[in-house]
Design a protein around this motif. Sequence first.
Motif, PDB file in Angstrom:
ATOM      1  N   PRO A   1      39.817 -24.472   2.847  1.00 44.86           N
ATOM      2  CA  PRO A   1      39.236 -23.802   4.302  1.00 44.86           C
ATOM      3  C   PRO A   1      37.748 -23.334   4.197  1.00 44.86           C
ATOM      4  N   LEU A   2      37.126 -22.970   3.169  1.00 49.31           N
ATOM      5  CA  LEU A   2      35.803 -22.781   3.044  1.00 49.31           C
ATOM      6  C   LEU A   2      35.135 -24.002   3.297  1.00 49.31           C
ATOM      7  N   ILE A   3      35.210 -25.111   2.577  1.00 47.49           N
ATOM      8  CA  ILE A   3      34.787 -26.512   2.705  1.00 47.49           C
ATOM      9  C   ILE A   3      34.514 -26.723   4.266  1.00 47.49           C
ATOM     10  N   LYS A   4      35.655 -26.812   4.889  1.00 42.96           N
ATOM     11  CA  LYS A   4      35.929 -26.991   6.451  1.00 42.96           C
ATOM     12  C   LYS A   4      34.793 -26.375   7.150  1.00 42.96           C
ATOM     13  N   GLU A   5      35.136 -24.836   6.970  1.00 45.02           N
ATOM     14  CA  GLU A   5      34.226 -23.814   7.716  1.00 45.02           C
ATOM     15  C   GLU A   5      32.696 -24.105   7.673  1.00 45.02           C
ATOM     16  N   THR A   6      32.459 -24.299   6.122  1.00 45.65           N
ATOM     17  CA  THR A   6      31.010 -24.524   5.872  1.00 45.65           C
ATOM     18  C   THR A   6      30.255 -25.915   6.852  1.00 45.65           C
ATOM     19  N   ALA A   7      31.354 -26.908   6.862  1.00 50.41           N
ATOM     20  CA  ALA A   7      30.704 -28.327   7.837  1.00 50.41           C
ATOM     21  C   ALA A   7      30.762 -27.733   9.195  1.00 50.41           C
ATOM     22  N   LEU A   8      31.963 -27.320   9.620  1.00 49.85           N
ATOM     23  CA  LEU A   8      31.844 -26.961  11.069  1.00 49.85           C
ATOM     24  C   LEU A   8      30.839 -26.308  11.464  1.00 49.85           C
ATOM     25  N   LYS A   9      30.543 -25.312  10.736  1.00 53.71           N
ATOM     26  CA  LYS A   9      29.320 -24.183  11.327  1.00 53.71           C
ATOM     27  C   LYS A   9      27.926 -24.857  11.671  1.00 53.71           C
ATOM     28  N   ILE A  10      27.805 -26.076  10.985  1.00 47.61           N
ATOM     29  CA  ILE A  10      26.481 -26.703  11.382  1.00 47.61           C
ATOM     30  C   ILE A  10      26.357 -27.286  12.701  1.00 47.61           C
TER      31      ILE A  10
ATOM     32  N   SER B   1      22.359 -20.728   7.966  1.00 45.53           N
ATOM     33  CA  SER B   1      23.695 -20.398   7.801  1.00 45.53           C
ATOM     34  C   SER B   1      23.783 -20.351   6.267  1.00 45.53           C
TER      35      SER B   1
END
Lengths: 266, 266
Positions: free
Chosen positions: A205-214, A222
């Motif tokens: 979930p952290l990997i996904k959120e980190t990418a989508l935030k961009i 960020s």
Amino acid sequence: LNLLAELLLLLCMDRIVLIGGGNVAWHLQFALKHSTEFKVIQIYNRTLESLKDFKFVPEHIDDLSKIKEADLYIICISDHAIEEISQALEFKKGLIVHTSGATPMNVLCKHSRMGVFYPLQSFNKNKSIKYKNIPICIETNHKSDSILLKKLTKVAFGKAYFYNSEQRKKIHVAAVFVNNFVNHLYYLGYNYLENNAIEPEILYPLIKETALKIKKTHPLKSQTGPALRNDFITFDAHLEILDNPIQKEIYKLISNSISNIYGHKL
Amino acid sequence: LNLLAELLLLLCMDRIVLIGGGNVAWHLQFALKHSTEFKVIQIYNRTLESLKDFKFVPEHIDDLSKIKEADLYIICISDHAIEEISQALEFKKGLIVHTSGATPMNVLCKHSRMGVFYPLQSFNKNKSIKYKNIPICIETNHKSDSILLKKLTKVAFGKAYFYNSEQRKKIHVAAVFVNNFVNHLYYLGYNYLENNAIEPEILYPLIKETALKIKKTHPLKSQTGPALRNDFITFDAHLEILDNPIQKEIYKLISNSISNIYGHKL
């Protein structure tokens, strides 16, 4: 009458020949399978065996001399082999392009009509992908040919960008950072947890959120973490519990790079 | 009658006091705003000014001596200040937890009932997030208290994991790799393109795909790129066109790390 209509349609379609039987070629034939504007008529590969999954191309060949006349030849093979194989297309009238980010258009300069069609995505035959999200970098030596590649992009892919070979090389370097290197950091995180008997899926979930935030926030804004906060205590504690020298080196170097940018030094 | 029902409901709810007015506390009160099982009754911060966005907490205080009796105290402040502030809760009967990945549970050992409630996600007040996707790492010194934290997780968050302080520290290190360091690589890619007058947004679809791929494919298997292929020509060409020494160092070090793992040396 139906047959006649179909025939007329076929005559209006741009004919494509694919050179190479790898992941890029596979996804090109798949992306164009229902197109009414482009028709992949033939595919070449050194061995026919590798072409058995290419169900949407009517003719498979392993003999370069049998390559047909077409509007567009797309070379999808390893960078170092592009120039050589393009010689087999020397007397063709169609547009000849390669799909490599790192290779200049010039390696095709024996052809009067040359270009590049570089999809900025990493492909895998076994992994479906939304073609409409893939940006395409286009380059041609004749302006009119860029129209054909733009049309191909519009029919099946994402946004079209027009960059020259120098710029494309830079995009390729940046892609190495955000794709190859990022994937390796995922590996280091997963591997470290596995070695310590912790389920690595906890990181997803952290990997996904980190990418989508961009999408909405520039990565400069960020950034979070110990290096940004100049938190020496956590920095030292982390270095102490890492398993091996190369992990430690990567930890130190990227932390230093973060600290340099945000104005203090670890 | 409605009033009576509400009163009864309130009596059955677990009461929470939040300590700290940062991003984690903000998202906790927001995530629990409609809960019928937990009620955030109070929040403490050194300055009341920082609490003006905390609309879902009825009482804001800046005086530690005014902290109420509650079932659960959640300390959401900087790692180094956790131990000290927890002393203000010395005579409380409720469970006292912190939310830090890097801090051992033991810093709360003056309390008979202590624990950790560590959400594995980076929060930002201005950025909404799906709470149901956030994994929570739970630790307590009494088994019965882990039930309370598990219930809190179930009500508002994602999967609950039970790890001790040593394991949690390791999860925190891995999170630094896949979140902080990955974000920095995004920055390096974006910054490099911007410096070369290329729109960095061209990278976003690749960033997204690279991250989402990890859900189904272990990063060991999804690695691609020049370092994996042992492609010296691209390696040298990339080093040559990078702008500054630290970019080059990161390029070399991560490429070497990839080559080491896949069995050949650059």
